[in-house]
Write a protein that holds these residues in place. Sequence first.
Motif, PDB file in Angstrom:
ATOM      1  N   ALA A  35       0.815  -1.210   0.000  1.00  0.00           N
ATOM      2  CA  ALA A  35       0.000   0.000   0.000  1.00  0.00           C
ATOM      3  C   ALA A  35       0.850   1.262   0.000  1.00  0.00           C
ATOM      4  O   ALA A  35       0.336   2.357   0.077  1.00  0.00           O
ATOM      5  N   SER A  36       2.152   1.116  -0.094  1.00  0.00           N
ATOM      6  CA  SER A  36       3.058   2.252   0.000  1.00  0.00           C
ATOM      7  C   SER A  36       2.870   3.210  -1.165  1.00  0.00           C
ATOM      8  O   SER A  36       2.623   2.808  -2.298  1.00  0.00           O
ATOM      9  N   THR A  37       2.986   4.495  -0.858  1.00  0.00           N
ATOM     10  CA  THR A  37       2.950   5.528  -1.896  1.00  0.00           C
ATOM     11  C   THR A  37       4.361   5.977  -2.281  1.00  0.00           C
ATOM     12  O   THR A  37       4.509   6.853  -3.131  1.00  0.00           O
ATOM     13  N   ILE A  38       5.373   5.409  -1.651  1.00  0.00           N
ATOM     14  CA  ILE A  38       6.759   5.754  -1.957  1.00  0.00           C
ATOM     15  C   ILE A  38       7.143   5.137  -3.302  1.00  0.00           C
ATOM     16  O   ILE A  38       6.940   3.939  -3.526  1.00  0.00           O
ATOM     17  N   PRO A  39       7.702   5.915  -4.227  1.00  0.00           N
ATOM     18  CA  PRO A  39       8.114   5.349  -5.518  1.00  0.00           C
ATOM     19  C   PRO A  39       9.132   4.224  -5.352  1.00  0.00           C
ATOM     20  O   PRO A  39      10.055   4.325  -4.549  1.00  0.00           O
ATOM     21  N   GLU A  65       7.056   6.674   5.508  1.00  0.00           N
ATOM     22  CA  GLU A  65       5.637   6.650   5.872  1.00  0.00           C
ATOM     23  C   GLU A  65       5.460   6.548   7.381  1.00  0.00           C
ATOM     24  O   GLU A  65       4.650   5.793   7.900  1.00  0.00           O
TER      25      GLU A  65
END
Length: 251
Positions: free
Chosen positions: A20-24, A164
């Motif tokens: 679910a990470s939004t980190i590229p 995060e």
Amino acid sequence: MIQNTYIRILLLVVLFAGTASTIPRYGYKIEDVLPHNVTAYTQGFFYHDGHFYESTGQYGSSMLAQVEMSTGRVLRSHALDRRYFGEGACIFNGMIYQLTWTEKTCFIYDAATFKLLGTRRYNREGWGITTDGKELIVSDGSSVLYFLDPDTMLDKRSISVTMEGKEVGYLNELEYIEGEIWANIFMSDQIVRIDPVTGKVTGVIDLKGILPASLHRPTTDVLNGIAYDPITKSIWITGKYWPRVYKISLK
């Protein structure tokens, strides 16, 4: 201690694998392959004026070396006394700074002559070191990066590295690239890109499989080494006792 270390590494694996990470997340493309001294236990690695410079570890075999890029041949070196375990290294203002692991001693050399100019003491274990052109940036294996005065090796400030909201530990070898700090995560195939102001991870680079299994030996150890040429924008990576240096681009 071993159990606690194992648990911490498992937590890092979970953190980096978060779906679910939004980190590229970045993969890699190999642009070039160069030889590397397979006997080098790489602790620090950087590029300067057409050569690689490498700090190696292990008691009794630690050294600082200038390396010919095309062959991996050591052109000149300075061996540390066997009571020192070499760690990260970087160049700042014409001088090379080389950390040691638990000895809290930094060796300072004239980059042009390799002459040892002296030593400085610092306050903790030494792991990785780089510079933003104004301060030295040092890791100690925790989730904290320390910004040091190059003249005194005293702390000026520090940042906690988070992804995060969770701390990212085992920060190891460092490189300053285009306004970001890149850090190897010890015992993993990941490099994190860090905002030097906030400490937040802005990207994760997965280098799994870059050294093919056919080149692994019983002594082959972990990924550890990032070098950058700001003129050509070239990025090279290597590892402890690796036979290769890889020039990469991100994808």
